[in-house]
Design a protein around this motif. Structure first.
Motif, PDB file in Angstrom:
ATOM      1  N   ASN A   1      -1.684  -9.898   2.433  1.00 53.16           N
ATOM      2  CA  ASN A   1      -1.209  -8.768   2.896  1.00 53.16           C
ATOM      3  C   ASN A   1       0.077  -8.565   2.289  1.00 53.16           C
ATOM      4  O   ASN A   1       0.296  -6.906   1.300  1.00 53.16           O
ATOM      5  N   ALA A   2       0.923  -8.909   1.033  1.00 51.99           N
ATOM      6  CA  ALA A   2       2.078  -8.929   0.603  1.00 51.99           C
ATOM      7  C   ALA A   2       1.598  -8.263  -1.130  1.00 51.99           C
ATOM      8  O   ALA A   2       2.219  -6.927  -1.145  1.00 51.99           O
ATOM      9  N   PRO A   3       0.851  -8.408  -1.076  1.00 52.01           N
ATOM     10  CA  PRO A   3       0.381  -7.567  -2.599  1.00 52.01           C
ATOM     11  C   PRO A   3      -0.210  -6.123  -2.331  1.00 52.01           C
ATOM     12  O   PRO A   3      -0.268  -5.115  -2.719  1.00 52.01           O
ATOM     13  N   THR A   4      -1.119  -6.297  -1.145  1.00 56.82           N
ATOM     14  CA  THR A   4      -1.525  -4.868  -0.636  1.00 56.82           C
ATOM     15  C   THR A   4      -0.424  -4.429   0.263  1.00 56.82           C
ATOM     16  O   THR A   4      -0.924  -3.073   0.145  1.00 56.82           O
ATOM     17  N   VAL A   5       0.063  -4.421   0.561  1.00 59.35           N
ATOM     18  CA  VAL A   5       1.453  -3.707   1.395  1.00 59.35           C
ATOM     19  C   VAL A   5       1.892  -2.970  -0.357  1.00 59.35           C
ATOM     20  O   VAL A   5       2.965  -1.739  -0.215  1.00 59.35           O
ATOM     21  N   LEU A   6       2.336  -3.934  -1.556  1.00 57.39           N
ATOM     22  CA  LEU A   6       2.932  -3.118  -2.478  1.00 57.39           C
ATOM     23  C   LEU A   6       1.651  -2.690  -3.341  1.00 57.39           C
ATOM     24  O   LEU A   6       2.065  -0.930  -3.712  1.00 57.39           O
ATOM     25  N   MET A   7       0.852  -2.311  -3.251  1.00 58.95           N
ATOM     26  CA  MET A   7      -0.176  -2.025  -3.387  1.00 58.95           C
ATOM     27  C   MET A   7       0.248  -0.418  -1.960  1.00 58.95           C
ATOM     28  O   MET A   7      -0.451   0.782  -2.897  1.00 58.95           O
ATOM     29  N   GLY A   8      -0.082  -0.207  -1.602  1.00 56.51           N
ATOM     30  CA  GLY A   8       0.318   0.693  -0.419  1.00 56.51           C
ATOM     31  C   GLY A   8       1.639   1.647  -1.302  1.00 56.51           C
ATOM     32  O   GLY A   8       1.349   2.793  -1.042  1.00 56.51           O
ATOM     33  N   ASP A   9       2.541   1.061  -1.135  1.00 60.58           N
ATOM     34  CA  ASP A   9       3.746   1.193  -1.585  1.00 60.58           C
ATOM     35  C   ASP A   9       3.522   2.348  -2.708  1.00 60.58           C
ATOM     36  O   ASP A   9       4.280   2.632  -3.433  1.00 60.58           O
ATOM     37  N   HIS A  10       3.292   1.503  -3.878  1.00 59.73           N
ATOM     38  CA  HIS A  10       2.626   1.871  -4.619  1.00 59.73           C
ATOM     39  C   HIS A  10       1.721   3.283  -5.289  1.00 59.73           C
ATOM     40  O   HIS A  10       2.460   4.405  -5.592  1.00 59.73           O
ATOM     41  N   LEU A  11       1.227   3.448  -4.324  1.00 57.43           N
ATOM     42  CA  LEU A  11       0.370   5.025  -3.667  1.00 57.43           C
ATOM     43  C   LEU A  11       1.247   5.994  -3.091  1.00 57.43           C
ATOM     44  O   LEU A  11       1.299   6.745  -3.723  1.00 57.43           O
ATOM     45  N   PHE A  12       1.851   5.120  -2.458  1.00 57.09           N
ATOM     46  CA  PHE A  12       3.303   6.664  -2.240  1.00 57.09           C
ATOM     47  C   PHE A  12       3.993   7.233  -2.890  1.00 57.09           C
ATOM     48  O   PHE A  12       4.282   8.124  -3.073  1.00 57.09           O
ATOM     49  N   ALA A  13       4.728   6.531  -4.140  1.00 58.23           N
ATOM     50  CA  ALA A  13       5.525   6.203  -5.391  1.00 58.23           C
ATOM     51  C   ALA A  13       4.622   7.530  -6.264  1.00 58.23           C
ATOM     52  O   ALA A  13       5.283   8.072  -6.903  1.00 58.23           O
TER      53      ALA A  13
END
Length: 170
Positions: A152-164
């Motif tokens: 979950n943790a790296p996946t959430v960061l990937m989603g945040d990265h996509l938003f950014a």
């Protein structure tokens, strides 16, 4: 004979409308690929949020050590593998096509259409990535979801990265 020529004229008009849209959609795909595969910034994001960077107290969390270990073992970084997994699934680019069509209708000479369309697609993709974490989904579009592959943790960061990256385009 004249009635047979009429569909040809309509077909030509359709080609005039679709050709620029197809070219713009190719540009959207390039922009998405460029934004998602910018590994250096996503890698920096992982490091800065993991507690593993120099100067911080404590050791890296277990999920990050797993990401680091898998990256070393395979020779490919987890962020790059996550991005490749997302890009391999493709997509219909329906939202991007809609944005491009609206931009062309309102301002035929606008050059920001592909960037706005790519941003829309990245926002949609980010919401799907986060949704898989929230729903604890194992499968997305017939393939393993990111949280089932990378936690979950790296996946959430990937989603945040996509938003950014989407906001960067906007």
């Amino acid at each position: 004979l004249p009635s047979r020529q009429k569909p040809l004229v309509e077909t030509d008009r359709l080609a005039q409308i679709v050709a620029p849209l197809a070219a713009d959609l190719n540009r959207v795909r390039e922009l998405i690929s460029d934004r998602v595969f910018r590994e250096e910034s996503f890698g920096e994001l992982l490091l800065s949020t993991s507690g593993a960077e120099s100067g911080r107290n404590g050791s890296a969390p277990s999920w990050f050590r797993g990401v680091e270990r898998a990256s070393v073992e395979t020779g490919h970084s987890i962020p790059n593998r996550m991005a490749a997994h997302l890009m391999a699934r493709g997509g219909k680019l329906f939202r991007g096509s809609l944005v491009l069509s609206i931009v062309r209708a309102l301002s035929p000479d606008a050059i920001r259409g592909p960037k706005l369309a790519a941003a829309m697609e990245l926002i949609h993709l980010a919401t799907l990535v986060h949704d898989d974490v929230i729903d604890r989904a194992d499968i997305r579009r017939g393939a393993a979801s990111l949280p089932s592959l990378y936690d979950n943790a790296p996946t959430v960061l990937m989603g945040d990265h996509l938003f950014a990256r989407a906001f960067e385009l906007i």
